[in-house]
Design a protein around this motif. Structure first.
Motif, PDB file in Angstrom:
ATOM      1  N   PHE A  34      65.043  10.761 -12.440  1.00 27.96           N
ATOM      2  CA  PHE A  34      66.351  10.145 -12.279  1.00 27.96           C
ATOM      3  C   PHE A  34      66.461   8.906 -13.166  1.00 27.96           C
ATOM      4  N   TYR A  36      68.738   5.333 -12.847  1.00 29.11           N
ATOM      5  CA  TYR A  36      69.638   4.503 -12.062  1.00 29.11           C
ATOM      6  C   TYR A  36      70.107   3.357 -12.945  1.00 29.11           C
ATOM      7  N   GLN A  38      72.248  -0.589 -12.827  1.00 25.29           N
ATOM      8  CA  GLN A  38      72.851  -1.679 -12.060  1.00 25.29           C
ATOM      9  C   GLN A  38      73.555  -2.613 -13.023  1.00 25.29           C
ATOM     10  N   TYR A  86      66.929   1.712 -14.512  1.00 25.27           N
ATOM     11  CA  TYR A  86      65.663   2.077 -13.893  1.00 25.27           C
ATOM     12  C   TYR A  86      65.460   3.586 -14.004  1.00 25.27           C
ATOM     13  N   LEU A  96      59.536   8.604  -3.999  1.00 18.72           N
ATOM     14  CA  LEU A  96      60.352   8.167  -5.135  1.00 18.72           C
ATOM     15  C   LEU A  96      59.767   6.886  -5.709  1.00 18.72           C
ATOM     16  N   PHE A  98      59.921   4.071  -8.808  1.00 18.60           N
ATOM     17  CA  PHE A  98      60.757   3.499  -9.860  1.00 18.60           C
ATOM     18  C   PHE A  98      59.908   2.772 -10.894  1.00 18.60           C
ATOM     19  N   GLY A  99      60.410   2.751 -12.124  1.00 15.48           N
ATOM     20  CA  GLY A  99      59.846   1.859 -13.117  1.00 15.48           C
ATOM     21  C   GLY A  99      60.343   0.438 -12.871  1.00 15.48           C
ATOM     22  N   LYS A 100      59.860  -0.486 -13.684  1.00 15.65           N
ATOM     23  CA  LYS A 100      60.232  -1.888 -13.487  1.00 15.65           C
ATOM     24  C   LYS A 100      61.577  -2.230 -14.102  1.00 15.65           C
TER      25      LYS A 100
END
Lengths: 108, 115
Positions: A34, A36, A38, A86, A96, A98-100
Motif C-alpha cells: 500500500f 498512504y 498525509q 508512507y 501491517l 509501515f516505512g518511516k
C-alpha cells in the motif's frame, strides 16, 4: 519479520518534473502493498494498493517481486502533491508494517 | 457525516495508569483498525475489529486491548502505561469485505503523553 524501507526521508522536485518515491520491502511470503499519503494538516489516507492496479491522482505503483520494490511514480508532479508518503506492507506477524515515510516537496 | 471521530483529542497520563481511547467510524463502516504513531515514525498496526471481534492483531503486548460495540464504535484500552506508549493513536474505519474494504478513512488521532 517483514520490513519496509523508504530510503529518502526528504525528496524535492520541481513542478512538472517526474517523481519517484522509493519503497523496498523484505518479506518471505506474498505481500500486499500500500501507499498512504498525509497532506499538511490533513488526515492520513490510503492512496493506492498494488492489488487494485489503479492510478490515483496520477500516481501509479508497480510491485516488482524480483527487486522487492513498490515505488510510487508520477510523470508530472504538481504542487498539491507535496505531502508525507508512507509505504506499507501487509503480511507476517506484525500484520501491517509501515516505512518511516518520505516527505515530498514540489517546488513551483 | 463527520467521518471518523476520535476522543479525546489529547490527554496526559502517568506511568502505570490505564487509558481508554474512543473511535466512531464513518457512517456505513463496520470495521475499525487502530494504529500507534510515535513522533517521526510511520504508524504501527495494533489491531482490527469486525463484528465485535478482534479480526487481526499486530505485535503489541496484551496491555493493549480493544472492544467494538454493536453500533461499530470502538475503544482502545492500554493498561500499565509506559513512557514509550506516548504517541498519536489513530483509528481508521472501512466497510467489511477484504482487508480494508474499498478504502480506509482515518480519524484525526488522539495524542497521548505518558509522564
Amino acid at each position: 519479520a517483514q520490513r519496509v524501507t523508504q530510503p529518502e526521508k526528504l525528496l524535492s522536485v520541481f513542478k512538472g518534473a517526474p517523481v519517484e518515491l522509493k519503497c523496498n520491502y523484505s518479506y518471505s511470503g506474498s505481500p500486499e502493498l500500500f501507499w498512504y499519503v498525509q497532506y499538511s494538516r490533513q488526515r492520513l489516507q490510503l492512496l493506492l494498493r498494488h492489488i487494485s492496479r489503479e492510478s490515483i491522482k496520477g500516481f501509479t505503483a508497480d510491485l516488482n517481486k524480483g527487486e522487492t520494490s513498490f515505488h510510487l511514480k508520477k510523470p508530472f508532479a504538481q504542487e498539491e502533491d507535496s505531502a508525507m508518503y508512507y509505504c506499507a506492507l501487509w503480511g507476517g506477524s506484525e500484520k501491517l508494517v509501515f516505512g518511516k515515510g518520505t516527505k515530498l516537496t514540489v517546488n513551483p | 457525516d463527520a467521518g471518523v471521530t476520535q476522543s479525546p483529542t489529547h490527554l496526559i497520563k502517568t506511568r502505570g495508569q490505564q487509558v481508554t481511547l474512543r473511535c466512531s467510524p464513518k457512517s456505513g463502516h463496520d470495521t475499525v483498525s487502530w494504529y500507534q504513531q510515535a513522533l517521526g515514525q510511520g504508524p504501527q498496526f495494533i489491531f482490527q475489529y469486525y463484528e465485535e471481534e478482534e479480526r487481526q492483531r499486530g505485535n503489541f503486548p496484551d496491555r493493549f486491548s480493544g472492544h467494538q460495540f454493536p453500533n461499530y464504535s470502538s475503544e482502545l484500552n492500554v493498561n500499565a502505561l509506559l513512557l514509550g506508549d506516548s504517541a498519536l493513536y489513530l483509528c481508521a474505519s472501512s466497510a467489511g469485505t477484504g482487508l480494508f474494504g474499498e478504502t480506509q478513512y482515518f480519524g484525526p488521532g488522539t495524542r497521548l503523553l505518558v509522564l
